[in-house]
Write a protein that holds these residues in place. Structure first.
Motif, PDB file in Angstrom:
ATOM      1  N   PRO A   1       0.748  -1.235   0.142  1.00  0.00           N
ATOM      2  CA  PRO A   1      -0.071   0.047  -0.137  1.00  0.00           C
ATOM      3  C   PRO A   1       0.726   1.230  -0.064  1.00  0.00           C
ATOM      4  O   PRO A   1       1.996   1.316   0.662  1.00  0.00           O
ATOM      5  N   THR A   2       0.402   1.876  -0.638  1.00  0.00           N
ATOM      6  CA  THR A   2       1.025   3.533  -0.902  1.00  0.00           C
ATOM      7  C   THR A   2       0.173   4.549  -0.827  1.00  0.00           C
ATOM      8  O   THR A   2      -1.032   4.422  -1.344  1.00  0.00           O
ATOM      9  N   ALA A   3       0.856   5.797  -0.821  1.00  0.00           N
ATOM     10  CA  ALA A   3      -0.028   7.144  -1.021  1.00  0.00           C
ATOM     11  C   ALA A   3       0.169   7.659  -2.478  1.00  0.00           C
ATOM     12  O   ALA A   3       1.707   7.686  -2.871  1.00  0.00           O
ATOM     13  N   LEU A   4      -0.350   7.977  -3.451  1.00  0.00           N
ATOM     14  CA  LEU A   4      -0.142   8.473  -4.769  1.00  0.00           C
ATOM     15  C   LEU A   4      -0.710  10.026  -4.583  1.00  0.00           C
ATOM     16  O   LEU A   4      -1.864  10.213  -4.227  1.00  0.00           O
ATOM     17  N   VAL A   5       0.187  10.952  -4.584  1.00  0.00           N
ATOM     18  CA  VAL A   5       0.101  12.257  -4.611  1.00  0.00           C
ATOM     19  C   VAL A   5      -0.252  12.844  -6.017  1.00  0.00           C
ATOM     20  O   VAL A   5       0.626  12.911  -6.806  1.00  0.00           O
ATOM     21  N   VAL A   6      -1.527  13.585  -6.057  1.00  0.00           N
ATOM     22  CA  VAL A   6      -1.726  14.061  -7.351  1.00  0.00           C
ATOM     23  C   VAL A   6      -2.140  15.675  -6.990  1.00  0.00           C
ATOM     24  O   VAL A   6      -2.921  15.908  -6.125  1.00  0.00           O
ATOM     25  N   THR A   7      -1.575  16.402  -7.850  1.00  0.00           N
ATOM     26  CA  THR A   7      -1.359  17.946  -7.545  1.00  0.00           C
ATOM     27  C   THR A   7      -2.457  18.498  -8.489  1.00  0.00           C
ATOM     28  O   THR A   7      -2.980  17.906  -9.138  1.00  0.00           O
ATOM     29  N   SER A   8      -2.938  19.862  -8.185  1.00  0.00           N
ATOM     30  CA  SER A   8      -3.971  20.522  -8.834  1.00  0.00           C
ATOM     31  C   SER A   8      -3.649  20.741 -10.372  1.00  0.00           C
ATOM     32  O   SER A   8      -4.636  21.045 -10.999  1.00  0.00           O
ATOM     33  N   ASP A   9      -2.361  20.727 -10.457  1.00  0.00           N
ATOM     34  CA  ASP A   9      -2.150  20.791 -11.924  1.00  0.00           C
ATOM     35  C   ASP A   9      -1.630  19.671 -12.796  1.00  0.00           C
ATOM     36  O   ASP A   9      -0.804  19.496 -13.785  1.00  0.00           O
ATOM     37  N   GLU A  10      -2.234  18.431 -12.437  1.00  0.00           N
ATOM     38  CA  GLU A  10      -1.903  17.183 -12.796  1.00  0.00           C
ATOM     39  C   GLU A  10      -3.009  16.512 -13.152  1.00  0.00           C
ATOM     40  O   GLU A  10      -4.183  16.636 -12.639  1.00  0.00           O
ATOM     41  N   TYR A  11      -3.104  15.403 -14.170  1.00  0.00           N
ATOM     42  CA  TYR A  11      -3.966  14.806 -14.538  1.00  0.00           C
ATOM     43  C   TYR A  11      -3.777  13.214 -14.183  1.00  0.00           C
ATOM     44  O   TYR A  11      -2.739  12.645 -14.094  1.00  0.00           O
ATOM     45  N   LEU A  12      -4.986  12.612 -13.410  1.00  0.00           N
ATOM     46  CA  LEU A  12      -4.907  11.204 -13.114  1.00  0.00           C
ATOM     47  C   LEU A  12      -5.675  10.289 -14.264  1.00  0.00           C
ATOM     48  O   LEU A  12      -6.905  10.501 -14.572  1.00  0.00           O
ATOM     49  N   THR A  13      -4.890   9.369 -14.720  1.00  0.00           N
ATOM     50  CA  THR A  13      -5.723   8.328 -15.539  1.00  0.00           C
ATOM     51  C   THR A  13      -5.583   7.053 -14.904  1.00  0.00           C
ATOM     52  O   THR A  13      -4.515   6.565 -14.404  1.00  0.00           O
ATOM     53  N   VAL A  14      -6.906   6.445 -14.801  1.00  0.00           N
ATOM     54  CA  VAL A  14      -6.979   5.088 -14.134  1.00  0.00           C
ATOM     55  C   VAL A  14      -7.494   4.195 -15.165  1.00  0.00           C
ATOM     56  O   VAL A  14      -8.377   4.250 -16.077  1.00  0.00           O
ATOM     57  N   SER A  15      -6.885   2.775 -15.068  1.00  0.00           N
ATOM     58  CA  SER A  15      -7.342   1.820 -16.069  1.00  0.00           C
ATOM     59  C   SER A  15      -7.669   0.875 -15.289  1.00  0.00           C
ATOM     60  O   SER A  15      -7.218   0.488 -14.143  1.00  0.00           O
ATOM     61  N   TYR A  16      -8.585  -0.037 -15.657  1.00  0.00           N
ATOM     62  CA  TYR A  16      -9.147  -1.141 -14.803  1.00  0.00           C
ATOM     63  C   TYR A  16      -9.497  -2.165 -15.702  1.00  0.00           C
ATOM     64  O   TYR A  16     -10.012  -2.123 -16.702  1.00  0.00           O
ATOM     65  N   GLU A  17      -8.883  -3.253 -15.503  1.00  0.00           N
ATOM     66  CA  GLU A  17      -9.095  -4.677 -16.150  1.00  0.00           C
ATOM     67  C   GLU A  17      -9.870  -5.553 -15.371  1.00  0.00           C
ATOM     68  O   GLU A  17      -9.604  -5.904 -14.326  1.00  0.00           O
ATOM     69  N   LEU A  18     -11.133  -5.864 -15.788  1.00  0.00           N
ATOM     70  CA  LEU A  18     -11.799  -7.142 -15.352  1.00  0.00           C
ATOM     71  C   LEU A  18     -11.712  -8.108 -16.256  1.00  0.00           C
ATOM     72  O   LEU A  18     -11.701  -8.321 -17.415  1.00  0.00           O
ATOM     73  N   ARG A  19     -11.492  -9.422 -15.429  1.00  0.00           N
ATOM     74  CA  ARG A  19     -11.038 -10.561 -16.050  1.00  0.00           C
ATOM     75  C   ARG A  19     -12.250 -11.766 -15.660  1.00  0.00           C
ATOM     76  O   ARG A  19     -12.444 -11.790 -14.614  1.00  0.00           O
ATOM     77  N   ILE A  20     -12.735 -12.133 -16.840  1.00  0.00           N
ATOM     78  CA  ILE A  20     -13.702 -13.503 -16.649  1.00  0.00           C
ATOM     79  C   ILE A  20     -13.011 -14.570 -17.121  1.00  0.00           C
ATOM     80  O   ILE A  20     -12.578 -14.813 -18.109  1.00  0.00           O
ATOM     81  N   PHE A  21     -12.700 -15.428 -16.205  1.00  0.00           N
ATOM     82  CA  PHE A  21     -12.030 -16.789 -16.301  1.00  0.00           C
ATOM     83  C   PHE A  21     -12.748 -17.717 -17.081  1.00  0.00           C
ATOM     84  O   PHE A  21     -13.730 -17.985 -16.699  1.00  0.00           O
ATOM     85  N   GLN A  22     -12.188 -18.235 -17.948  1.00  0.00           N
ATOM     86  CA  GLN A  22     -12.617 -19.506 -18.907  1.00  0.00           C
ATOM     87  C   GLN A  22     -12.171 -20.761 -18.135  1.00  0.00           C
ATOM     88  O   GLN A  22     -11.051 -21.204 -18.542  1.00  0.00           O
ATOM     89  N   PRO A  23     -12.919 -21.601 -17.677  1.00  0.00           N
ATOM     90  CA  PRO A  23     -12.820 -22.831 -17.163  1.00  0.00           C
ATOM     91  C   PRO A  23     -11.997 -23.488 -18.192  1.00  0.00           C
ATOM     92  O   PRO A  23     -12.648 -23.961 -19.392  1.00  0.00           O
ATOM     93  N   THR A  24     -11.119 -24.564 -18.066  1.00  0.00           N
ATOM     94  CA  THR A  24     -10.604 -25.393 -19.014  1.00  0.00           C
ATOM     95  C   THR A  24     -10.659 -26.645 -18.533  1.00  0.00           C
ATOM     96  O   THR A  24     -10.595 -27.755 -19.306  1.00  0.00           O
ATOM     97  N   GLU A  25     -11.171 -27.205 -17.504  1.00  0.00           N
ATOM     98  CA  GLU A  25     -11.535 -28.241 -17.121  1.00  0.00           C
ATOM     99  C   GLU A  25     -13.219 -28.787 -17.358  1.00  0.00           C
ATOM    100  O   GLU A  25     -13.901 -27.697 -17.486  1.00  0.00           O
ATOM    101  N   ASP A  26     -13.410 -29.954 -17.583  1.00  0.00           N
ATOM    102  CA  ASP A  26     -14.868 -30.333 -17.593  1.00  0.00           C
ATOM    103  C   ASP A  26     -15.561 -30.497 -16.483  1.00  0.00           C
ATOM    104  O   ASP A  26     -14.967 -30.740 -15.217  1.00  0.00           O
TER     105      ASP A  26
END
Length: 315
Positions: A155-180
């Motif tokens: 865990p960490t603190a990410l400091v964002v100032t008033s003259d900065e842009y924050l870009t967030v990416s999120y990956e959702l993973r739906i797992f494909q079962p390989t077993e029968d």
């Protein structure tokens, strides 16, 4: 005569996700700080809300954005994520994902459907000492939450100032079962496995419900008189369409849906008089099931087949 498989065929899939945060001085400028990817915690609320509607990728023009992925939130809380979380501990800012489509792909080596949303907060909108992040339908209905982490996973603190842009990416993973998935139901041996595993057109447009043709989807469920194929393929043999499904009412906390596929006297009457396999959309993807012996079916019989899809968080 009704030939009913009254004990449901049971299958299961898993859901996971991860975040990445990047900071820049202009919308398209060089990244000055980057957390890299770190895993999230799917909440019980997230497992509940993801049954509600379909999960469409941006490469399908007829799709709609799921109501359970509509907001990205950042905050200043420090508590570890818990199953019971529904919101951030200390909200700082929210960015809307309304009408934001994910980029969809299939990872065939690790076997999961990947859906990635990327959203940039406006100049200074996310300013502060950020320590937590979440995504969900609203600020108070999160699918997932995590403490912000550094490259070592701490865990960490990410400091964002008033003259900065924050870009967030999120990956959702739906797992494909390989077993029968195997079992014996009412005297029939049943083998179930995923189908069309590498075809994004089959794996991007279902919700966590049970259906025969997802909304705006070009394919329909089929039954055949042949055997099921490999996970990249579908059942062989002569095929037929045209049967319906009744979906159970979702019970909060159950993380499952049951569908009863019904073949009336005029449906599913293959020339050989036996149904040996079905290929149906369940949840985000498609599944095939083989019956041994084949299920007798002609214009004097009705057939009902129950399938239960359950889902849970990936470890």
């Amino acid at each position: 005569m009704t030939n009913a498989l009254n004990s449901a065929i049971k299958i299961h899939t898993r859901i996971g996700g991860r975040f990445r945060l990047q900071i820049s001085l202009a919308p398209d400028a060089q990244i000055t700080r980057d957390t890299g990817w770190f895993d999230n915690h799917i909440t019980d609320n997230g497992l509940n809300i993801c049954h509600t509607d379909a999960l469409y990728g941006g490469n399908y023009a007829g799709g709609t954005v799921p109501t359970w992925v509509q907001a990205i939130c950042v905050g200043a809380g420090s508590s570890e994520p818990a199953d019971s979380d529904t919101q951030l501990e200390s909200l700082v800012a929210t960015a809307s994902l309304f009408n934001e489509y994910p980029v969809a792909s299939i990872n065939s080596s690790e076997r999961y459907l990947s859906l990635i949303w990327t959203k940039q907060f406006g100049l200074g909108e996310a300013a502060g000492n950020l320590t937590e992040i979440g995504i969900g339908g609203t600020e108070t209905s999160l699918l997932a939450r995590s403490l912000i982490k550094d490259g070592n996973g701490d865990p960490t603190a990410l400091v964002v100032t008033s003259d900065e842009y924050l870009t967030v990416s999120y990956e959702l993973r739906i797992f494909q079962p390989t077993e029968d998935f195997t079992g014996t139901i009412d005297g029939y041996s049943v083998t179930g496995r995923i189908s069309h595993a590498d075809n994004i057109d089959y794996w991007c447009y279902g919700g966590f419900g049970v259906t025969t043709a997802p909304q705006n989807f070009p394919q329909e469920a089929v039954l055949t008189d042949g055997a099921i194929g490999d996970i990249e393929d579908a059942p062989s043999g002569n095929e037929m369409k045209g049967f319906g499904v009744n979906r159970s009412t979702y019970v909060s906390g159950s993380f499952k849906h049951t569908g009863t596929y019904t073949l009336g006297t005029s449906a599913g009457n293959l020339a050989g008089g036996l149904i040996k396999a079905i290929d149906v959309p369940l949840g985000v993807g498609w599944w095939q099931f083989e019956f041994s012996p084949g299920i007798p079916k002609d214009n004097t019989r009705e057939v009902e087949i129950e399938v239960t899809l359950s889902w849970g968080r990936a470890s």
